[in-house]
Design an enzyme around this catalytic site. Sequence first.
Site, short mmCIF file in Angstrom:
data_model
loop_
_atom_site.label_atom_id
_atom_site.label_comp_id
_atom_site.label_asym_id
_atom_site.label_seq_id
_atom_site.Cartn_x
_atom_site.Cartn_y
_atom_site.Cartn_z
N CYS A 2 35.74 28.59 1.40
CA CYS A 2 37.10 28.90 1.00
C CYS A 2 37.21 28.97 -0.52
O CYS A 2 36.64 28.15 -1.24
CB CYS A 2 38.15 27.90 1.50
SG CYS A 2 38.21 27.77 3.27
N ARG A 27 32.79 32.74 -1.14
CA ARG A 27 33.02 31.40 -0.59
C ARG A 27 33.56 31.44 0.85
O ARG A 27 33.64 30.41 1.52
CB ARG A 27 34.02 30.64 -1.46
CG ARG A 27 33.58 30.49 -2.89
CD ARG A 27 34.61 29.75 -3.69
NE ARG A 27 34.73 28.38 -3.26
CZ ARG A 27 34.02 27.38 -3.73
NH1 ARG A 27 33.14 27.59 -4.67
NH2 ARG A 27 34.17 26.15 -3.27
N TRP A 74 37.15 30.46 4.89
CA TRP A 74 36.02 30.28 5.78
C TRP A 74 36.51 29.27 6.81
O TRP A 74 36.75 28.11 6.49
CB TRP A 74 34.80 29.73 5.02
CG TRP A 74 33.57 29.68 5.83
CD1 TRP A 74 32.69 30.69 6.06
CD2 TRP A 74 33.05 28.54 6.55
NE1 TRP A 74 31.66 30.27 6.86
CE2 TRP A 74 31.86 28.96 7.19
CE3 TRP A 74 33.47 27.22 6.73
CZ2 TRP A 74 31.08 28.11 7.97
CZ3 TRP A 74 32.70 26.37 7.50
CH2 TRP A 74 31.53 26.82 8.12
N ASN A 100 41.03 24.13 0.10
CA ASN A 100 39.60 24.25 0.40
C ASN A 100 39.10 22.86 0.72
O ASN A 100 39.25 21.95 -0.10
CB ASN A 100 38.89 24.83 -0.85
CG ASN A 100 37.39 24.68 -0.77
OD1 ASN A 100 36.81 24.74 0.31
ND2 ASN A 100 36.75 24.51 -1.91
N GLY A 101 38.55 22.66 1.92
CA GLY A 101 38.05 21.34 2.30
C GLY A 101 38.50 21.01 3.71
O GLY A 101 38.90 21.90 4.47
N GLU A 487 11.24 30.21 3.91
CA GLU A 487 12.29 30.87 3.13
C GLU A 487 12.37 32.37 3.48
O GLU A 487 13.46 32.92 3.60
CB GLU A 487 12.01 30.65 1.63
CG GLU A 487 12.96 31.34 0.67
CD GLU A 487 14.43 30.99 0.87
OE1 GLU A 487 14.76 30.06 1.60
OE2 GLU A 487 15.27 31.72 0.29
N LYS A 491 15.73 34.04 4.88
CA LYS A 491 16.37 35.19 4.22
C LYS A 491 16.59 36.30 5.22
O LYS A 491 17.66 36.88 5.31
CB LYS A 491 15.44 35.67 3.10
CG LYS A 491 15.83 35.86 1.74
CD LYS A 491 16.72 34.99 0.95
CE LYS A 491 17.50 33.88 1.54
NZ LYS A 491 17.74 32.75 0.73
N GLU A 494 19.30 35.37 8.04
CA GLU A 494 20.70 35.20 7.64
C GLU A 494 21.38 36.51 7.27
O GLU A 494 22.59 36.64 7.41
CB GLU A 494 20.87 34.15 6.54
CG GLU A 494 20.33 34.54 5.20
CD GLU A 494 20.51 33.44 4.16
OE1 GLU A 494 21.49 32.69 4.23
OE2 GLU A 494 19.66 33.35 3.26
N HIS A 510 -0.67 26.67 18.25
CA HIS A 510 -0.10 25.54 18.99
C HIS A 510 1.23 25.90 19.62
O HIS A 510 2.07 25.02 19.82
CB HIS A 510 0.02 24.33 18.06
CG HIS A 510 -1.29 23.90 17.51
ND1 HIS A 510 -2.22 23.19 18.25
CD2 HIS A 510 -1.86 24.13 16.31
CE1 HIS A 510 -3.30 22.99 17.52
NE2 HIS A 510 -3.11 23.55 16.33
N LYS A 609 29.03 30.76 0.86
CA LYS A 609 28.04 30.40 -0.16
C LYS A 609 27.95 28.89 -0.39
O LYS A 609 26.88 28.33 -0.45
CB LYS A 609 28.43 31.11 -1.46
CG LYS A 609 27.50 30.85 -2.62
CD LYS A 609 26.36 31.81 -2.60
CE LYS A 609 25.36 31.56 -3.70
NZ LYS A 609 24.01 31.93 -3.27
C1 F6R Z 1 20.50 30.52 2.06
C2 F6R Z 1 21.38 29.70 1.26
C3 F6R Z 1 21.74 28.35 1.76
C4 F6R Z 1 21.88 27.38 0.57
C5 F6R Z 1 22.40 26.02 1.05
C6 F6R Z 1 22.50 25.03 -0.08
O1 F6R Z 1 20.23 31.73 1.44
O2 F6R Z 1 21.84 30.12 0.22
O3 F6R Z 1 20.82 27.89 2.68
O4 F6R Z 1 20.64 27.23 -0.03
O5 F6R Z 1 23.67 26.19 1.64
O6 F6R Z 1 23.35 25.48 -1.09
P1 F6R Z 1 23.30 24.83 -2.51
O7 F6R Z 1 21.99 25.21 -3.15
O8 F6R Z 1 24.47 25.40 -3.26
O9 F6R Z 1 23.40 23.35 -2.32
#
Ligand code: F6R
Length: 614
Positions: A2, A27, A74, A100-101, A487, A491, A494, A510, A609
């Site tokens: 949010c 956000r 969100w 937000n929260g 990773e 990527k 997501e 395994h 994010k």
């Molecule tokens: C994936 C991604 C998330 C963040 C995670 C932590 O691409 O961006 O997995 O890495 O939500 O976010 P931060 O780094 O802001 O604590």
Amino acid sequence: MCGIVGYLGNSVAQDALIDGLRRLEYRGYDSAGAAFHDGNAFSLARETGRVENLASTLRESNPTSTLGIAHTRWATHGAVTVSNTHPHLSHDGKIALVHNGVIENYGPLKRILEGKGIEFSSETDSEVLSNLIAYHYARLEGEEEQFAQALREALSQCRGAYGIAVLCVDEPGFLLGARRGSPLVVGLGDGETFLASDASAFVGRVRDAVYLKDGEIALLREDGFRIITMQGEDAQAVSQPIDQTVEDVEMGDFDSFMEKEIFEQPVALENTLRGRFGDDGTTAKLGGLEGHEDELRRLNRIVFVACGTARHSCMVGEYLIERLARVPVEVEHASEFRYRNSPKAGHTLVIAVSQSGETLDTLEAVREARTKGLLTIGITNGVGSSLARETDGGVYQRVGAEIGVASTKAFTSQVALCAMLGLALGRMRELSPIQGREIAEALQNLPENVASILQRGETLRELAHKYSEAEHLLFLGRQDLYPVALEGALKLKEISYAHAEGYPAAELKHGPIALINPECPSIFLVEEGELGAKTIANMQEVKARSGPVLAIVPEGVEVPDGAADDVFRVPAVHEVVRPIVATIPLQLFAYHFARIRSLDVDKPRNLAKSVTVE
Ligand code: F6R
């Protein structure tokens, strides 16, 4: 999680609010809304979907008010509907609020308010807060600073996290904000004042900002502002120049923020590393750790806490730091660490890594570590963030705003900082000056190596095209390339919604090998030397079962005929920077894979994010 914006000034509020929401859309993008103070009532506009939907509604109604609040959501409590979209008005129409929260005790509070005859029109926790403020506002009629007092009284009854902006119909010259657990920043412009979840909302209009601390309330008036505590006492308001530029927060010529941020990595890495090598070029010098040298020499255990991509960077850090400094390292999911009663063994350093510096689970893990008396260090890109404030020391990533929801430049910078930390700790222990110099040089050459891969982005687009019909993919690598494989898989899944999993290459036999068939490609990350040969043998096992193989291989490593369908070459580099070099092709592969599927890589389904809820 949010985004909120508030505006009080001498211009039409809707422009500032919509610009702000566009910048905060990373956000959350389930729905968006705005409320404007219209003299003796609020006008409200709310739409499900993207901020653009709200913008087009406002273009029609064209409100001219100079005081307003807005929100991009969100969803946590309640489905994505117009009635659940913020702002939320109180039952009597006196209070408008964006939040937000999460208000954890909203259930009991709602029952109390319902008992007083108050009716609710949404399923959100936030509407409880607007009604609670309205309730106290009515109760405090005639008292001094009635609005601020009502806000304080209401917040004293709430448990949970909030960053809020609030308006009151009877107080046309006021915009109030408060934070606990969710970020809030005041932007100080020329004849205009903002409140926002993140300074990017007002970059370009405002030069200075005041980052609120937890438990603070901002009282913005047309003629100035005050920051007070929840107890009503004046708090110090330290304003600082905003460290972002308009170029940082806008897309420029790129197709998406994700693409922009992938291509920014050479510069971002240069900024992360700049000025951070010792004068003799054999060690790393991290300013935020100064004053803790004795503890760093003494420490005999490191625990990393982080979430998602940031946690993958810590997993790479585990390999690097153990190799360079011979200090045992553990990596915990922050969300697990915070509830675990992990033993307080020896001299433990807790390192929290978070791009935003606002991830709730990571912050709670830090708080738990501090309760146990452990030294905590933060690695974050969030200047002035909660993580920066709540740790004993820390290192800024300095990569500029990361707006694409899928983290790219922040990840490579976090890995680079883990390598720097390994170098610094290693030089305090057994690492020789010659080894130190080699590592420092490898890190300094990194931006150039990364740039050379980015120049071959078109090849990765073609490869992504070739494999873009796959619905299941495996990513495989050994040692420090195993977290890179995780990773790469994260990527891809997501932003493209294809199913992808990362595994240590030798673990294939395994279980995961059962998935191999002509429709399930495997992406192997190959290193040099003996282990690389073993990884190539794993590739051959996949090929023997008709599985397609794409291999990311350093220059000079021979790949036998038939071991891979496609080979993408990366520069042969020092092993300390190998994980970063191997990451770049995976980012571009995921990016093109999703774009070929016509997906919005910056706003993937269900994601946001900055995850400021549990
Ligand atoms: C994936 C991604 C998330 C963040 C995670 C932590 O691409 O961006 O997995 O890495 O939500 O976010 P931060 O780094 O802001 O604590």
